[in-house]
Design an enzyme around this catalytic site. Structure first.
Site, mmCIF file in Angstrom:
data_model
loop_
_atom_site.group_PDB
_atom_site.id
_atom_site.type_symbol
_atom_site.label_atom_id
_atom_site.label_comp_id
_atom_site.label_asym_id
_atom_site.label_seq_id
_atom_site.Cartn_x
_atom_site.Cartn_y
_atom_site.Cartn_z
ATOM 1 N N SER A 188 0.833 -1.196 0.000
ATOM 2 C CA SER A 188 0.000 0.000 0.000
ATOM 3 C C SER A 188 0.878 1.261 0.000
ATOM 4 C CB SER A 188 -0.964 -0.048 1.195
ATOM 5 O OG SER A 188 -1.993 0.907 1.079
ATOM 6 N N ASP B 130 -10.164 -4.659 -4.665
ATOM 7 C CA ASP B 130 -9.590 -3.673 -3.748
ATOM 8 C C ASP B 130 -10.286 -2.330 -3.967
ATOM 9 O OD1 ASP B 130 -8.063 -1.991 -2.193
ATOM 10 O OD2 ASP B 130 -6.136 -2.702 -2.963
ATOM 11 N N HIS C 90 -7.992 -5.444 -0.169
ATOM 12 C CA HIS C 90 -6.758 -4.655 -0.158
ATOM 13 C C HIS C 90 -5.540 -5.401 0.374
ATOM 14 C CE1 HIS C 90 -4.191 -1.196 -0.109
ATOM 15 N NE2 HIS C 90 -4.094 -1.161 1.201
#
Length: 268
Positions: A107, A214, A244
């Site tokens: 991320s 996601d 995610h």
């Protein structure tokens, strides 16, 4: 599960806490780079899988995150975060001279890891990007024009199809559950633009992982960034229905298996 050791160093903006999961006879070093609002303690199962695969694993809690010092989630320049990650990576490499280094960023940590590879790619044997914030991020696009940051916390259900992951995240006192800080949003925007404009990662072997469902970091946004940095060493894996946090998804064993198979393929 392997028990980590913690250590502390003077980071660019204050004391940074790092962890290391030591393998008895490592064949490579893996550097974990965590995402926004969380901390490296959430990656114990990832570190354990990598240790069993032959890695000594390390990484920091970023400034303002987890056990590290600083105002919570306040980052004014992501180059500072890259510098702190490099301190940890170089310390581990110094303890294990000659071993290849693999960086794994998730991320926001994918943004940091990609920037690290742009600046210090010669230090790395391979790069793994999990749902990386690259290209553009709809969260930044929505928040950047606002003077006051909304207090809506992240929806834990966006993390994984495994409900226990969201429950643990919501109950974790080291996770930030408050609003974004405006300087952090500005810094994210600047970092995205900087990475997009820097160019290709060249021949560096890169594994890009993303769940197709996601909603937090949308694959179509990340695609913009992947195309901006891609080189001849890119491999992609997309997981149908995954959200995610692919390392915490219901098919996490498959994802970790893809990572270790990639490492086996690219390490000398």
């Amino acid at each position: 599960m392997t028990t980590p050791q913690e250590w502390e160093f003077a980071g660019t903006r204050g004391a940074v806490t790092a962890r290391i999961w030591a393998a008895p006879e490592p064949r490579y070093v893996a550097v974990l780079v965590h995402g926004y609002g969380e901390h490296l303690g959430r990656y114990g199962h990832v570190a354990d899988a990598l240790v069993r695969h032959g890695a000594t694993v390390c990484g920091p809690d970023h400034m303002g995150h987890g056990r590290s010092a600083g105002d919570r989630v306040l980052i004014e320049d992501y180059e500072d975060v890259v510098a702190d990650v490099r301190t940890v990576a170089r310390a581990a490499a110094g303890d294990h001279p000659g071993l290849p280094v693999v960086m794994i960023g998730h991320s926001m940590g994918g943004l940091v890891a990609a920037r690290y590879a742009q600046l210090h790619g010669g230090d790395l044997a391979a790069l793994v990007l999990s749902a990386p914030v690259l290209g553009r991020w709809h969260v930044v696009d929505a928040l950047l024009p606002l003077e006051e940051m909304p207090g809506t916390p992240l929806d834990p259900s966006t993390l994984s199809r495994d409900a226990s992951v969201g429950e643990a995240y919501a109950a974790d006192p080291l996770v930030w559950h408050g609003p974004f800080k405006k300087p952090t949003v500005r810094a994210l925007d600047a970092a995205l633009r900087r990475i997009n404009g820097y160019g290709s990662l060249g021949a560096l072997p890169v594994l890009y992982l993303h769940g197709t469902a996601d909603e937090l970091v949308r694959p179509e946004d990340t695609r913009v960034g992947i195309e901006a940095v891609r080189g001849e060493g890119l491999t992609e894996r997309h997981y149908p229905g995954a959200r995610h946090e692919v390392f915490n998804e219901t098919n996490r064993a498959e994802v970790l298996g893809d990572v270790t198979a990639f490492v086996d393929r690219v390490l000398p």
